[in-house]
Design a protein around this motif. Sequence first.
Motif, PDB file in Angstrom:
ATOM      1  N   ASN A   1      59.612  -6.724  34.158  1.00  0.00           N
ATOM      2  CA  ASN A   1      60.644  -6.024  33.723  1.00  0.00           C
ATOM      3  C   ASN A   1      61.298  -4.932  34.972  1.00  0.00           C
ATOM      4  O   ASN A   1      61.908  -3.999  34.789  1.00  0.00           O
ATOM      5  CB  ASN A   1      60.447  -5.035  32.589  1.00  0.00           C
ATOM      6  N   HIS A   2      60.862  -5.334  36.383  1.00  0.00           N
ATOM      7  CA  HIS A   2      61.065  -4.567  37.337  1.00  0.00           C
ATOM      8  C   HIS A   2      62.180  -5.158  38.169  1.00  0.00           C
ATOM      9  O   HIS A   2      62.473  -6.202  38.152  1.00  0.00           O
ATOM     10  CB  HIS A   2      59.630  -4.668  38.248  1.00  0.00           C
ATOM     11  N   PRO A   3      63.071  -4.143  38.456  1.00  0.00           N
ATOM     12  CA  PRO A   3      64.416  -4.556  39.189  1.00  0.00           C
ATOM     13  C   PRO A   3      63.963  -5.052  40.615  1.00  0.00           C
ATOM     14  O   PRO A   3      63.009  -4.975  41.284  1.00  0.00           O
ATOM     15  CB  PRO A   3      65.301  -3.195  39.410  1.00  0.00           C
TER      16      PRO A   3
ATOM     17  N   ASP B   1      64.765  -4.559  43.765  1.00  0.00           N
ATOM     18  CA  ASP B   1      65.237  -3.180  44.314  1.00  0.00           C
ATOM     19  C   ASP B   1      64.511  -3.170  45.761  1.00  0.00           C
ATOM     20  O   ASP B   1      65.073  -1.944  46.278  1.00  0.00           O
ATOM     21  CB  ASP B   1      65.034  -1.858  43.595  1.00  0.00           C
ATOM     22  N   CYS B   2      63.648  -3.773  45.931  1.00  0.00           N
ATOM     23  CA  CYS B   2      63.026  -3.357  47.125  1.00  0.00           C
ATOM     24  C   CYS B   2      63.683  -3.178  48.343  1.00  0.00           C
ATOM     25  O   CYS B   2      63.634  -2.286  49.042  1.00  0.00           O
ATOM     26  CB  CYS B   2      61.863  -4.259  47.579  1.00  0.00           C
ATOM     27  N   PRO B   3      64.849  -3.742  48.803  1.00  0.00           N
ATOM     28  CA  PRO B   3      65.535  -3.580  50.101  1.00  0.00           C
ATOM     29  C   PRO B   3      66.416  -2.279  50.035  1.00  0.00           C
ATOM     30  O   PRO B   3      66.497  -1.676  51.068  1.00  0.00           O
ATOM     31  CB  PRO B   3      66.852  -4.736  49.914  1.00  0.00           C
ATOM     32  N   ILE B   4      66.554  -1.549  48.722  1.00  0.00           N
ATOM     33  CA  ILE B   4      67.186  -0.300  48.792  1.00  0.00           C
ATOM     34  C   ILE B   4      66.402   0.499  48.185  1.00  0.00           C
ATOM     35  O   ILE B   4      66.634   1.896  47.774  1.00  0.00           O
ATOM     36  CB  ILE B   4      68.473  -0.575  47.801  1.00  0.00           C
ATOM     37  N   CYS B   5      64.961   0.439  47.864  1.00  0.00           N
ATOM     38  CA  CYS B   5      64.105   1.200  47.318  1.00  0.00           C
ATOM     39  C   CYS B   5      63.148   2.152  48.575  1.00  0.00           C
ATOM     40  O   CYS B   5      62.742   1.569  49.491  1.00  0.00           O
ATOM     41  CB  CYS B   5      63.022   0.432  46.489  1.00  0.00           C
ATOM     42  N   ASP B   6      63.154   3.301  48.329  1.00  0.00           N
ATOM     43  CA  ASP B   6      62.727   4.411  49.134  1.00  0.00           C
ATOM     44  C   ASP B   6      61.122   4.116  49.295  1.00  0.00           C
ATOM     45  O   ASP B   6      60.452   4.403  50.324  1.00  0.00           O
ATOM     46  CB  ASP B   6      62.812   5.731  48.589  1.00  0.00           C
TER      47      ASP B   6
ATOM     48  N   GLU C   1      55.669   1.329  51.499  1.00  0.00           N
ATOM     49  CA  GLU C   1      54.247   2.013  51.233  1.00  0.00           C
ATOM     50  C   GLU C   1      54.081   1.976  49.578  1.00  0.00           C
ATOM     51  O   GLU C   1      53.677   2.681  48.779  1.00  0.00           O
ATOM     52  CB  GLU C   1      54.282   3.505  51.420  1.00  0.00           C
ATOM     53  N   CYS C   2      54.659   0.842  49.100  1.00  0.00           N
ATOM     54  CA  CYS C   2      54.674   0.814  47.440  1.00  0.00           C
ATOM     55  C   CYS C   2      53.327  -0.097  46.969  1.00  0.00           C
ATOM     56  O   CYS C   2      53.097  -1.223  47.492  1.00  0.00           O
ATOM     57  CB  CYS C   2      55.797  -0.155  47.126  1.00  0.00           C
ATOM     58  N   THR C   3      52.672   0.444  46.098  1.00  0.00           N
ATOM     59  CA  THR C   3      51.336  -0.068  45.743  1.00  0.00           C
ATOM     60  C   THR C   3      51.641  -1.423  45.032  1.00  0.00           C
ATOM     61  O   THR C   3      50.823  -2.584  45.214  1.00  0.00           O
ATOM     62  CB  THR C   3      50.665   0.828  44.656  1.00  0.00           C
TER      63      THR C   3
HETATM   64  S1  SF4 Z   1      59.552  -0.877  46.706  1.00  0.00           S
HETATM   65 FE1  SF4 Z   1      58.091  -1.293  44.847  1.00  0.00          FE
HETATM   66  S2  SF4 Z   1      58.955   0.163  43.499  1.00  0.00           S
HETATM   67 FE2  SF4 Z   1      60.398  -0.381  44.993  1.00  0.00          FE
HETATM   68  S3  SF4 Z   1      61.655  -1.731  44.115  1.00  0.00           S
HETATM   69 FE3  SF4 Z   1      59.986  -2.680  45.304  1.00  0.00          FE
HETATM   70  S4  SF4 Z   1      58.490  -3.214  43.904  1.00  0.00           S
HETATM   71 FE4  SF4 Z   1      59.583  -1.706  42.974  1.00  0.00          FE
END
Ligand code: SF4
Length: 553
Positions: A131-133, A135-140, A144-146
């Motif tokens: 259910n995760h978007p 979004d990585c390219p626009i995610c802050d 450093e995302c687990t």
């Molecule tokens: S960087 Fe991590 S939290 Fe951000 S959209 Fe990607 S997987 Fe999700």
Amino acid sequence: MRNPALNPQSVPEPIGKNMSNYYNMPKLPSAKSPMVTIKVDGKDMQVPGDTNLLEALQTVGIETPHVCYHPYLPVSGNCRQCLVEQEGPRGRALVISCYTPVAPGMVVYTPASSARVKNARRAVSEFMLVNHPLDCPICDKAGECTLQENYIEAGQDESRLNGDVGRNFHGNPAHQFVDSKGQLRGGKRVDLGPRIVLDEERCVQCDRCVRFMRSIAKSEQLQLASRGDRTFITTFPGEKLDHEYDLCVTDLCPTGALTAKYFRFQKRVWFLSRTPTVSMDDSLGANIWLDHADGFLWRVMPRCNPDVNRTWISNTSRLAFLEFSKNRLPASPLDAVREALKAPGKVALVAGGECTLEDLAALKLLKKSLGDRAELFGGTFKKIFPADGLSKSGDPMADRAGFKLMNVPDDNLGDLVKRASEFAVLVTVNADLFGEDASKASSLEKIATRIALAAFNTETVKKSQVAFGVNHWSEVAGTMVNCGGLLQKLSAAPTAPDAALVPAYSALTALAGNEVTEVSAAYKLAQGEAPALADVSFESIRSTGFMLDGVKA
Ligand code: SF4
Ligand code: SF4
Ligand code: FES
């Protein structure tokens, strides 16, 4: 190592003592841990016997992916990312390593020997992303995302997700909206309070943020609401997330769900370099990272030191950097200071609490060079507050214990105020006495010649005839002693607004006629003043400090 009274959590409850789930603090391995033998992937290994399996495996170099577990938060065991297999009376079973106590003789399997563990971790990781978007390219948090790290670690470089399924998580019904493609989306840019924004779609319900606010900040401002795959993070109705430590939840959040308003979309984290140092706004000396790029500071992050601030810093310490490059004094020739020091009469040399041991040693050298006419003063007019139990002792004089170690007065400003008329020259070194308390400092105007060595254009600088700009503490290498007697190292971030600025110790030694420009040489001066430092070389001081016996603020 530090005053245990500073942190009520310093004696965590052992795992397993009360297995009622959820609120047991992890017991972390220590030098005193009894060692036991367990079998991991068919090999006997010696691990600490009083901790959980996740921590124990780490001590023998086996990293276990985890999302909800955090060494300084109560264990909730909800993400199931840290699975291992354990041999039990009914055969091998998957268990979560973050909540499984180590027991002598236990038999454990990791992905190195168990395809089942490997597949289970991969499945959990995949499940978490259903259910995760995208979004990585626009995610802050990218970089450093687990979630990203665990996904790559699990060897999943390709998504099996069908774009038509999933995306069923829409968080708080009140925040749902239909995007430009006509798709129902969960809450984006939800304003949680003055400093923090929530992206509901990115939340994996690990509840680290809830546990932090409840158990560490001790102000329960966040909650998981609703149930099952409709669960979402929220504040109480009509309330905001607003706490002196609330920005810690943006560090803790393993995803890009919680972001800090001041930093989001400012800089991609992979462009940042980190300098480890110590926050010089308080005598606990919280350990921090200065994250910088292109000569600018972009953010300050807590640096883990179990004996000092663990992984917490206050908003005040974290956000102070926003002012570090403003209102600065430019570099200037030292000649005007040299001339002003020649005025006949007594000289009062005043050290402020941000002075490092090197600055203090240099100040003592200057005093020696001035002979009997010079006298040392030190301290602050600022108030001392009670310790907050997390990252602050409440004493704004950061290096007070260092003053004691170097035999420099740390509390005689009252004496200076009373005897001001005795002096002809006042030299303040990183001591903004007029800014701290204008009425107390006013009698210092009786001193005819006032010289300020300072990083900023402070009130004291404005009251001085001669001012000399020096590096701020974030731009210098050096040492300080925290209130618990821990000798800590500062490192210099390459962020000085003017490359010609020098550290205070450099200017002071130059005034004393024996200029020292290297921190290792300045530290040797400090060693000469403090026998307790004699056997501690600058290079040997580790990033987590060196405990000095018998030295306290
Ligand atoms: S960087 Fe991590 S939290 Fe951000 S959209 Fe990607 S997987 Fe999700
Ligand atoms: S907001 Fe972040 S820390 Fe809080 S539950 Fe969601 S993922 Fe975890
Ligand atoms: S890390 Fe163990 S269950 Fe989340």
